[in-house]
Design a protein around this motif. Structure first.
Motif, PDB file in Angstrom:
ATOM      1  N   ALA A 138      -8.057 -30.753 -31.919  1.00  0.00           N
ATOM      2  CA  ALA A 138      -9.263 -29.937 -31.782  1.00  0.00           C
ATOM      3  C   ALA A 138     -10.026 -29.834 -33.104  1.00  0.00           C
ATOM      4  O   ALA A 138     -11.251 -29.984 -33.139  1.00  0.00           O
ATOM      5  CB  ALA A 138      -8.892 -28.543 -31.267  1.00  0.00           C
ATOM      6  N   ARG A 154     -14.072 -28.990 -25.622  1.00  0.00           N
ATOM      7  CA  ARG A 154     -13.829 -29.839 -24.446  1.00  0.00           C
ATOM      8  C   ARG A 154     -15.072 -30.604 -24.004  1.00  0.00           C
ATOM      9  O   ARG A 154     -14.970 -31.630 -23.338  1.00  0.00           O
ATOM     10  CB  ARG A 154     -13.318 -28.970 -23.287  1.00  0.00           C
ATOM     11  CG  ARG A 154     -11.903 -28.450 -23.532  1.00  0.00           C
ATOM     12  CD  ARG A 154     -11.494 -27.427 -22.533  1.00  0.00           C
ATOM     13  NE  ARG A 154     -12.242 -26.174 -22.710  1.00  0.00           N
ATOM     14  CZ  ARG A 154     -11.992 -25.069 -22.035  1.00  0.00           C
ATOM     15  NH1 ARG A 154     -11.024 -25.041 -21.150  1.00  0.00           N
ATOM     16  NH2 ARG A 154     -12.703 -23.979 -22.257  1.00  0.00           N
ATOM     17  N   LEU A 179      -5.418 -26.896 -28.961  1.00  0.00           N
ATOM     18  CA  LEU A 179      -6.605 -26.212 -28.457  1.00  0.00           C
ATOM     19  C   LEU A 179      -6.266 -24.743 -28.229  1.00  0.00           C
ATOM     20  O   LEU A 179      -5.284 -24.425 -27.542  1.00  0.00           O
ATOM     21  CB  LEU A 179      -7.072 -26.874 -27.156  1.00  0.00           C
ATOM     22  CG  LEU A 179      -8.319 -26.290 -26.501  1.00  0.00           C
ATOM     23  CD1 LEU A 179      -9.532 -26.484 -27.396  1.00  0.00           C
ATOM     24  CD2 LEU A 179      -8.560 -26.934 -25.141  1.00  0.00           C
TER      25      LEU A 179
END
Length: 245
Positions: A138, A154, A179
């Motif tokens: 991430a 995302r 994440l």
């Protein structure tokens, strides 16, 4: 000798073959990680600077950084060494490797372009190959697209669409690692609460144990005191009985 040249900035790669021994003399006795001038390979590489990243000999044995020789050696390798993967725990094995110095029997030499010249090199710097795979983590996705913590990672993950054998269009994307989701935060709070409850529970159990130990010691002292007083009274009564006689 085959020269495999890679350009990280464009993602392209080119293989050339040099048979002229005079041109190869400029590559001999060079070490890995050393930089060479592009004119050594030809006029088309004028102005470019190339770094030697490795190579293989005719039998396929790779060059190893730190081995200061230009021939093949057998090194005792263990876990963590390059070019060796242990099959058992604690296993060591002697493997054949080449030194980090370029010699006459190198079949393929790998070079990396560190500085591009004024002219474009055909097949190497005149085009750009897009990266098919993007980052998974991430934070690396945020770094690539310059995102803030409020942005949804995302939506920016690099994906590709293709049609499978059944004719269905499928979107394929990597699973984002590390994440931060509400479920992850909930589990983190649960772990923290469990750890805090465990500390409090241990304190309560330790206090209860100390209380029980103090109570048992007090009972033992009381029993010993009563036993001593009973012995004294028995001795005293026995002494009085002797004195009466």
């Amino acid at each position: 000798m085959k020269i495999n040249i890679a350009c990280p900035s464009t993602g392209m790669q080119k293989v050339i073959e040099i048979d002229d021994e005079k041109r190869l003399q400029n590559l001999y006795d060079r070490r890995m990680a050393q930089e060479i001038d592009g004119t050594v390979l030809g006029d088309e590489f004028e102005g470019a600077i190339l770094r030697i990243s490795g190579g293989n000999d005719k039998q396929g044995f790779p060059m190893r950084q730190g081995v200061l020789t230009n021939n093949r050696v057998r090194l005792l390798c263990k876990k963590g060494h390059k070019g060796y993967r242990p099959r058992r725990s604690g296993e060591r094995k002697r493997k054949s490797l080449r030194g980090c110095i370029v010699g006459h029997d190198i079949a393929v030499l790998n070079l990396v372009v560190t500085q591009v010249g004024e002219k474009d090199i055909p097949g190497l710097t005149d085009a750009t190959v897009p990266r098919r795979l993007g980052p998974k983590r991430a934070n690396n996705i945020r770094k690539l697209f310059n995102l803030s913590k409020e942005d949804d990672v995302r939506k920016y993950v690099i994906h590709r669409k293709f049609t499978n054998k059944k004719g269905v269009e499928i979107r394929k994307a990597p699973k984002i690692q590390r994440l931060i989701t509400p479920l992850m935060l909930q589990r983190k709070r649960a772990r923290k609460a469990e750890k805090l409850n465990s500390v409090l529970r241990n304190k309560e159990e330790a206090a209860a144990y100390k209380k029980v130990v103090a109570q048992r010691l007090a009972e033992q002292r009381e029993a010993r005191r009563s036993l001593i007083s009973k012995r004294r009274s028995t001795r005293k009564s026995a002494k009085l009985a002797v004195d009466k006689k």
